[in-house]
Design a protein around this motif. Structure first.
Motif, PDB file in Angstrom:
ATOM      1  N   ALA A 335     -15.031  25.616  -8.424  1.00  0.00           N
ATOM      2  CA  ALA A 335     -14.813  25.556  -9.869  1.00  0.00           C
ATOM      3  C   ALA A 335     -16.115  25.225 -10.597  1.00  0.00           C
ATOM      4  N   GLU A 336     -16.891  24.295 -10.056  1.00  0.00           N
ATOM      5  CA  GLU A 336     -18.170  23.941 -10.679  1.00  0.00           C
ATOM      6  C   GLU A 336     -19.145  25.114 -10.629  1.00  0.00           C
ATOM      7  N   HIS A 337     -19.115  25.847  -9.526  1.00  0.00           N
ATOM      8  CA  HIS A 337     -19.972  27.028  -9.393  1.00  0.00           C
ATOM      9  C   HIS A 337     -19.606  28.077 -10.449  1.00  0.00           C
ATOM     10  N   PHE A 338     -18.314  28.336 -10.601  1.00  0.00           N
ATOM     11  CA  PHE A 338     -17.878  29.333 -11.585  1.00  0.00           C
ATOM     12  C   PHE A 338     -18.113  28.845 -13.013  1.00  0.00           C
ATOM     13  N   LEU A 339     -18.041  27.539 -13.227  1.00  0.00           N
ATOM     14  CA  LEU A 339     -18.324  26.997 -14.556  1.00  0.00           C
ATOM     15  C   LEU A 339     -19.792  27.222 -14.914  1.00  0.00           C
ATOM     16  N   ALA A 340     -20.684  27.035 -13.943  1.00  0.00           N
ATOM     17  CA  ALA A 340     -22.110  27.287 -14.194  1.00  0.00           C
ATOM     18  C   ALA A 340     -22.353  28.750 -14.527  1.00  0.00           C
ATOM     19  N   LEU A 341     -21.674  29.645 -13.805  1.00  0.00           N
ATOM     20  CA  LEU A 341     -21.822  31.079 -14.088  1.00  0.00           C
ATOM     21  C   LEU A 341     -21.276  31.424 -15.473  1.00  0.00           C
ATOM     22  N   ASN A 375     -11.204  33.318 -12.619  1.00  0.00           N
ATOM     23  CA  ASN A 375     -10.682  33.732 -13.918  1.00  0.00           C
ATOM     24  C   ASN A 375     -10.234  32.546 -14.757  1.00  0.00           C
ATOM     25  N   VAL A 376      -9.598  31.569 -14.121  1.00  0.00           N
ATOM     26  CA  VAL A 376      -9.139  30.373 -14.844  1.00  0.00           C
ATOM     27  C   VAL A 376     -10.324  29.603 -15.420  1.00  0.00           C
ATOM     28  N   VAL A 377     -11.386  29.452 -14.622  1.00  0.00           N
ATOM     29  CA  VAL A 377     -12.553  28.695 -15.086  1.00  0.00           C
ATOM     30  C   VAL A 377     -13.282  29.443 -16.196  1.00  0.00           C
ATOM     31  N   ARG A 378     -13.412  30.755 -16.083  1.00  0.00           N
ATOM     32  CA  ARG A 378     -14.064  31.534 -17.145  1.00  0.00           C
ATOM     33  C   ARG A 378     -13.285  31.420 -18.450  1.00  0.00           C
ATOM     34  N   ARG A 379     -11.968  31.502 -18.353  1.00  0.00           N
ATOM     35  CA  ARG A 379     -11.127  31.374 -19.543  1.00  0.00           C
ATOM     36  C   ARG A 379     -11.271  29.982 -20.146  1.00  0.00           C
ATOM     37  N   GLU A 388     -16.640  18.985 -22.053  1.00  0.00           N
ATOM     38  CA  GLU A 388     -15.638  18.709 -21.031  1.00  0.00           C
ATOM     39  C   GLU A 388     -14.435  19.620 -21.191  1.00  0.00           C
ATOM     40  N   VAL A 389     -14.028  20.243 -20.097  1.00  0.00           N
ATOM     41  CA  VAL A 389     -12.834  21.094 -20.105  1.00  0.00           C
ATOM     42  C   VAL A 389     -11.595  20.212 -20.151  1.00  0.00           C
ATOM     43  N   GLN A 390     -10.736  20.442 -21.161  1.00  0.00           N
ATOM     44  CA  GLN A 390      -9.502  19.685 -21.296  1.00  0.00           C
ATOM     45  C   GLN A 390      -8.325  20.494 -20.771  1.00  0.00           C
ATOM     46  N   ILE A 391      -7.206  19.796 -20.546  1.00  0.00           N
ATOM     47  CA  ILE A 391      -6.038  20.435 -19.936  1.00  0.00           C
ATOM     48  C   ILE A 391      -5.496  21.586 -20.768  1.00  0.00           C
ATOM     49  N   LYS A 392      -5.657  21.534 -22.090  1.00  0.00           N
ATOM     50  CA  LYS A 392      -5.125  22.594 -22.946  1.00  0.00           C
ATOM     51  C   LYS A 392      -5.868  23.921 -22.761  1.00  0.00           C
ATOM     52  N   ALA A 393      -7.018  23.884 -22.095  1.00  0.00           N
ATOM     53  CA  ALA A 393      -7.780  25.111 -21.856  1.00  0.00           C
ATOM     54  C   ALA A 393      -7.289  25.861 -20.619  1.00  0.00           C
ATOM     55  N   LEU A 394      -6.370  25.261 -19.866  1.00  0.00           N
ATOM     56  CA  LEU A 394      -5.829  25.924 -18.677  1.00  0.00           C
ATOM     57  C   LEU A 394      -4.608  26.754 -19.053  1.00  0.00           C
ATOM     58  N   PRO A 395      -4.286  27.800 -18.286  1.00  0.00           N
ATOM     59  CA  PRO A 395      -3.094  28.608 -18.560  1.00  0.00           C
ATOM     60  C   PRO A 395      -1.823  27.765 -18.453  1.00  0.00           C
ATOM     61  N   LEU A 396      -0.821  28.097 -19.242  1.00  0.00           N
ATOM     62  CA  LEU A 396       0.432  27.336 -19.238  1.00  0.00           C
ATOM     63  C   LEU A 396       1.077  27.306 -17.861  1.00  0.00           C
ATOM     64  N   GLU A 397       0.956  28.392 -17.110  1.00  0.00           N
ATOM     65  CA  GLU A 397       1.600  28.437 -15.797  1.00  0.00           C
ATOM     66  C   GLU A 397       1.060  27.360 -14.871  1.00  0.00           C
ATOM     67  N   MET A 398      -0.162  26.877 -15.123  1.00  0.00           N
ATOM     68  CA  MET A 398      -0.734  25.818 -14.299  1.00  0.00           C
ATOM     69  C   MET A 398      -0.267  24.437 -14.733  1.00  0.00           C
ATOM     70  N   THR A 399      -0.001  24.266 -16.003  1.00  0.00           N
ATOM     71  CA  THR A 399       0.287  22.935 -16.536  1.00  0.00           C
ATOM     72  C   THR A 399       1.765  22.676 -16.763  1.00  0.00           C
ATOM     73  N   ALA A 469      -9.710  45.900 -15.839  1.00  0.00           N
ATOM     74  CA  ALA A 469      -9.730  45.529 -17.250  1.00  0.00           C
ATOM     75  C   ALA A 469      -9.378  44.059 -17.463  1.00  0.00           C
ATOM     76  N   ASN A 470      -8.495  43.531 -16.595  1.00  0.00           N
ATOM     77  CA  ASN A 470      -8.071  42.140 -16.711  1.00  0.00           C
ATOM     78  C   ASN A 470      -8.834  41.215 -15.767  1.00  0.00           C
ATOM     79  N   ASN A 471      -9.916  41.757 -15.154  1.00  0.00           N
ATOM     80  CA  ASN A 471     -10.769  40.959 -14.271  1.00  0.00           C
ATOM     81  C   ASN A 471     -10.002  40.396 -13.086  1.00  0.00           C
ATOM     82  N   LEU A 472      -9.051  41.173 -12.564  1.00  0.00           N
ATOM     83  CA  LEU A 472      -8.263  40.729 -11.421  1.00  0.00           C
ATOM     84  C   LEU A 472      -8.731  41.365 -10.120  1.00  0.00           C
ATOM     85  N   ASP A 473      -9.848  42.107 -10.151  1.00  0.00           N
ATOM     86  CA  ASP A 473     -10.338  42.792  -8.956  1.00  0.00           C
ATOM     87  C   ASP A 473     -11.508  42.091  -8.328  1.00  0.00           C
ATOM     88  N   LYS A 474     -11.915  40.929  -8.809  1.00  0.00           N
ATOM     89  CA  LYS A 474     -13.087  40.210  -8.283  1.00  0.00           C
ATOM     90  C   LYS A 474     -12.687  39.363  -7.097  1.00  0.00           C
TER      91      LYS A 474
END
Length: 474
Positions: A335-341, A375-379, A388-399, A469-474
């Motif tokens: 997650a930290e790696h993807f956050l840096a990217l 994808n979650v971290v990029r979003r 700081e990333v807060q919980i509201k920045a995560l998709p609802l399905e996670m929270t 298109a939805n970045n689901l192929d990475k």
């Protein structure tokens, strides 16, 4: 610096693409007509052309033929506003590297461009005989290298340490490798790491997605074809085996190949020779093969979908990739790696995750594995304005199933207005709904794209386009 020519009669599209690609290190020229583009191609050398299919004075098919006839060392990607599988097959047979539908997405276009330039470079080297047809295999062990490719993060969990050990063990050998793992676990990254730690590290690494191949295209993509060998073969095409000669060929989703193509593949692997479709000359091969699958090949053999003799040809060494949910605190490293990217991509300075987000990341099931985490971290980085990333920045399905304090961070109490509201127009709402639907169906079928396409009532090519298109192929 690589030179790219954009041909599009919509000035705004050309301008936006030009700015984006310039920021990513390319030297970009633009043209708004086929005539202007022809003049630029005559006076300048381009590594790649991005050409809109519909132009005022010509079309992408004719431009592709002209470019391949007069500038065979230049790669071509066709861009169009609609998806047509027959058109895609025809354009690829004519020599296009790929066929992309609008709207364009930055990650998709950048990945496709980089792969096109890499493939075209290898093709040019083969054409100019700068790569020997069959380089003798070296037996000395290479100097110790960094185990990872750019998109491979070395974790600290027991599963990750065992994975690194297996890569280091098999990389210097000539063994074929089967990589088994759920979709999104990083099978291509592992294959690249094997290649980078082998004696072939300075030779081509060619990746091929077998799941996206139609039966009509598979033979030409694997083995290449000679000019005039079939209707529409206006140029000679070098196949992926030749492109990878001296290096490594990575075949992803190997279980999706048709039985006929499996038979042809077996002959090539056994004889270490390839002959282009319509050709008479046999070309010696020195290619290491790494294959990947998210299906049980033993079950596929029992069901008559996969050849047992081909399986045993590939099965000299097997690597089982652990799902992300079994990698413990590696999740936070990734997650930290993807956050840096994401910070680099977006120009942000998000430095950390809140304790609630950290707990959510560690407890979530991650059915989409590393791809879903990225994808979650990029979003989240896009939705975070502070450090700081807060919980509201995560998709609802996670929270939604997390403890109450997390839900409170997402939903404002009745009668109160949230500090910040995220507004969606209809287009964004539709895109988000499509993303959620595709992801849910992929999870239900364990990311089996054939089954997912059937459930969604679309063909596989359309599913692949929507996943891109939805970045689901990475």
């Amino acid at each position: 610096m690589k030179n790219i020519l954009i041909i599009d009669d919509e000035v705004n599209v050309g301008l936006l693409l030009s700015k984006f690609l310039t920021r990513n290190g390319f030297n970009v020229s633009t043209a708004t007509s086929g005539a202007t583009a022809a003049e630029q191609l005559k006076n300048n050398k381009f590594n790649l052309v991005l050409c809109d299919f519909r132009l005022e004075d010509t079309d992408g098919r004719e431009m592709l033929k002209k470019i391949k006839r007069e500038h065979p060392d230049t790669g071509v990607i066709i861009i169009t506003g609609y998806s047509d599988i027959k058109m895609a097959v025809e354009l690829i047979k004519l020599g296009a590297y790929d066929y992309i539908t609008k709207p364009l997405y930055p990650d998709e276009i950048l990945t496709t461009i980089n792969k096109a330039i890499e493939t075209q470079k290898a093709l040019t080297e083969i054409t100019n005989h700068s790569i020997p047809a069959a380089a003798p295999a070296e037996t000395s062990r290479p100097a110790k290298k960094t185990i990872a490719s750019n998109d491979f993060v070395v974790g600290t969990s027991r599963a990750s340490k065992e994975l690194v050990h297996q890569i280091e063990l098999v990389a210097p050998t000539l063994y074929s490798v089967i990589i088994i793992g759920e979709s999104g676990t990083g099978k291509e990254s592992v294959a690249k790491s094997i290649h980078l730690n082998s004696n072939r590290a300075d030779k081509p690494f060619i990746a091929m997605d077998c799941g996206s191949l139609t039966k009509e295209l598979a033979g030409s993509e694997f083995f290449g074809h000679e000019k005039g060998s079939f209707t529409g073969a206006l140029t000679t095409k070098i196949g992926h085996f030749e492109l990878a000669n001296g290096g490594t060929l990575f075949l992803d989703e190997i279980a999706n190949l048709s039985y006929d193509i499996q038979a042809a593949l077996l002959r090539t692997v056994q004889e270490r020779k390839v002959r282009r479709i319509g050709g008479t000359k046999e070309i010696d091969l020195d290619v290491r093969i790494i294959v990947a699958t998210n299906e049980n090949l033993q079950d596929a053999i029992r069901n008559g979908k996969f050849r047992e003799d081909l399986y045993h040809r590939f099965n000299e060494f097997t690597i089982d990739l652990p799902p992300l949910r079994d990698r413990g605190k590696d999740i936070l490293l990734l997650a930290e790696h993807f956050l840096a990217l994401a910070n680099e991509e977006l120009g942000r300075h998000v430095s950390r995750f809140s304790p609630e987000v950290t707990e959510c990341l560690l407890n979530y099931r991650w059915q989409g594995n590393i791809r879903e985490l990225k994808n979650v971290v990029r979003r989240a980085a896009l939705l975070t304005e502070g450090e700081e990333v807060q919980i509201k920045a995560l998709p609802l399905e996670m929270t939604i199933n997390s403890r109450p304090m997390m839900a409170e961070a997402v939903f404002a109490p009745t009668g109160h207005t949230p500090v910040k509201e995220i507004k969606h127009d209809l287009k964004n709402a539709a895109m988000e709904a499509e993303y959620e639907t595709i992801l849910r169906v992929l999870r239900e079928v364990n990311f089996n794209k054939t089954k997912a396409a059937e459930i969604l009532k679309i063909d596989r090519k359309t599913l692949y386009n929507k996943m891109k298109a939805n970045n689901l192929d990475k």
